[in-house]
Design an enzyme around this catalytic site. Structure first.
Site, PDB file in Angstrom:
ATOM      1  N   ARG A  76       7.165  18.906  21.752  1.00  0.00           N
ATOM      2  CA  ARG A  76       7.950  19.339  20.586  1.00  0.00           C
ATOM      3  C   ARG A  76       7.115  19.339  19.307  1.00  0.00           C
ATOM      4  O   ARG A  76       7.340  20.122  18.394  1.00  0.00           O
ATOM      5  CB  ARG A  76       9.147  18.398  20.360  1.00  0.00           C
ATOM      6  N   PHE A  80       8.431  30.847  29.286  1.00  0.00           N
ATOM      7  CA  PHE A  80       8.946  29.555  28.851  1.00  0.00           C
ATOM      8  C   PHE A  80       7.970  29.007  27.819  1.00  0.00           C
ATOM      9  O   PHE A  80       6.783  28.853  28.089  1.00  0.00           O
ATOM     10  CB  PHE A  80       9.090  28.578  30.021  1.00  0.00           C
ATOM     11  N   GLU A 125      18.983  27.763  15.119  1.00  0.00           N
ATOM     12  CA  GLU A 125      18.632  27.440  16.508  1.00  0.00           C
ATOM     13  C   GLU A 125      17.146  27.724  16.728  1.00  0.00           C
ATOM     14  O   GLU A 125      16.579  28.621  16.101  1.00  0.00           O
ATOM     15  CB  GLU A 125      19.519  28.306  17.427  1.00  0.00           C
ATOM     16  N   ASP A 126      16.535  26.974  17.629  1.00  0.00           N
ATOM     17  CA  ASP A 126      15.111  27.197  17.914  1.00  0.00           C
ATOM     18  C   ASP A 126      14.896  28.504  18.671  1.00  0.00           C
ATOM     19  O   ASP A 126      14.053  29.314  18.316  1.00  0.00           O
ATOM     20  CB  ASP A 126      14.513  26.013  18.694  1.00  0.00           C
ATOM     21  N   ASP A 161      10.735  21.993  23.751  1.00  0.00           N
ATOM     22  CA  ASP A 161      10.158  21.041  24.700  1.00  0.00           C
ATOM     23  C   ASP A 161      10.100  21.565  26.129  1.00  0.00           C
ATOM     24  O   ASP A 161      10.783  22.525  26.497  1.00  0.00           O
ATOM     25  CB  ASP A 161      10.998  19.761  24.717  1.00  0.00           C
ATOM     26  N   LYS A 180      14.642  35.496  22.810  1.00  0.00           N
ATOM     27  CA  LYS A 180      14.268  36.008  24.141  1.00  0.00           C
ATOM     28  C   LYS A 180      15.263  37.098  24.488  1.00  0.00           C
ATOM     29  O   LYS A 180      16.168  36.905  25.301  1.00  0.00           O
ATOM     30  CB  LYS A 180      14.391  34.889  25.188  1.00  0.00           C
ATOM     31  N   ASP A 184      18.291  32.272  24.295  1.00  0.00           N
ATOM     32  CA  ASP A 184      17.888  32.706  25.629  1.00  0.00           C
ATOM     33  C   ASP A 184      19.045  33.526  26.220  1.00  0.00           C
ATOM     34  O   ASP A 184      19.192  34.707  25.910  1.00  0.00           O
ATOM     35  CB  ASP A 184      17.566  31.433  26.429  1.00  0.00           C
TER      36      ASP A 184
HETATM   37  P1  IMP Z   1      20.889  29.715  25.807  1.00  0.00           P
HETATM   38  O1  IMP Z   1      22.240  29.073  25.736  1.00  0.00           O
HETATM   39  O2  IMP Z   1      20.573  30.194  27.190  1.00  0.00           O
HETATM   40  O3  IMP Z   1      20.662  30.761  24.762  1.00  0.00           O
HETATM   41  O4  IMP Z   1      19.858  28.534  25.645  1.00  0.00           O
HETATM   42  C1  IMP Z   1      19.328  28.112  24.483  1.00  0.00           C
HETATM   43  C2  IMP Z   1      18.650  26.786  24.721  1.00  0.00           C
HETATM   44  O5  IMP Z   1      17.856  26.778  25.921  1.00  0.00           O
HETATM   45  C3  IMP Z   1      17.659  26.495  23.607  1.00  0.00           C
HETATM   46  O6  IMP Z   1      18.286  25.812  22.554  1.00  0.00           O
HETATM   47  C4  IMP Z   1      16.622  25.652  24.298  1.00  0.00           C
HETATM   48  O7  IMP Z   1      17.009  24.294  24.276  1.00  0.00           O
HETATM   49  C5  IMP Z   1      16.632  26.111  25.730  1.00  0.00           C
HETATM   50  N1  IMP Z   1      15.533  27.045  26.011  1.00  0.00           N
HETATM   51  C6  IMP Z   1      15.633  28.349  26.354  1.00  0.00           C
HETATM   52  N2  IMP Z   1      14.434  28.903  26.531  1.00  0.00           N
HETATM   53  C7  IMP Z   1      13.520  27.931  26.288  1.00  0.00           C
HETATM   54  C8  IMP Z   1      12.067  27.904  26.285  1.00  0.00           C
HETATM   55  O8  IMP Z   1      11.348  28.890  26.550  1.00  0.00           O
HETATM   56  N3  IMP Z   1      11.500  26.712  25.973  1.00  0.00           N
HETATM   57  C9  IMP Z   1      12.232  25.594  25.676  1.00  0.00           C
HETATM   58  N4  IMP Z   1      13.570  25.589  25.653  1.00  0.00           N
HETATM   59  C10 IMP Z   1      14.215  26.745  25.962  1.00  0.00           C
END
Ligand code: IMP
Length: 173
Positions: A156, A143, A90-91, A150, A122, A94
């Protein structure tokens, strides 16, 4: 925030670590979460030598943010994970809901093992616990964009990670 060279060096370190951990594995299934992890998956796997296959999974969430029970499957994988070692890439993690949901799904489908690899963590934003086995960098709540990440589908392709500044937020804080 993170220069291209630093990302490249960290990706090489992670690839070496994963390679060591899966030495002797019959075949690892590396699953990238679209679209953000595309750059990371390709750069990571190019540096790995264990036998592996690559597949992609895409999620989306209802509404603006991710929350419990709201992660939808947009594109499923083609490969079977039953009895296989899976590495989810995963990138950014969050709240954790996206990875938590996918992790549980692949375990339910009978994967032999499921480990997580994320370029960015994060940590302070976490709502649900997910064990990140391989983490590139820990960052704050900013962010960020670049290296696959993106903002409204843009940025990206930046080779580095940059912080997006929102002027409205600065005024109100
Ligand atoms: P989670 O389910 O809240 O952990 O969200 C993960 C997804 O939220 C990532 O795969 C990203 O697509 C998006 N995301 C969360 N933070 C960022 C950020 O700072 N920049 C861009 N995308 C983010």
């Amino acid at each position: 925030m993170i220069e291209a060279g630093a990302i490249e060096r960290r990706v090489a370190e992670l690839a070496a670590e994963i390679d060591r951990d899966y030495a002797g594995s019959e075949g690892l299934v590396v699953i990238g979460v679209l679209k953000g992890a595309v750059f990371f998956v390709t750069e990571l796997t190019k540096r790995m030598t264990v036998p592996l296959t690559i597949d992609f999974f895409q999620t989306s969430s209802y509404g603006s943010g991710t929350s419990a029970g709201e992660v939808r499957i947009k594109r499923d994988i083609d490969l079977s994970v039953r009895g296989r070692d899976v590495l989810l890439v995963e990138d950014i993690v969050d709240t954790g809901w996206t990875l938590r949901t996918i992790l549980d799904l692949f375990r339910f489908r009978g994967a032999r093992s499921v480990r997580l690899c994320a370029l960015l963590d994060k940590h302070e934003a976490r709502e649900v616990d997910v064990p990140i086995d391989y983490c590139g960098f820990r960052i704050g709540r900013e962010f960020v964009v670049g290296y696959g990440l993106d903002f409204s589908e843009r940025y990206r392709n930046l080779p580095y990670i940059a912080v997006v500044e929102f002027p409205d937020e600065e005024q109100s804080s």
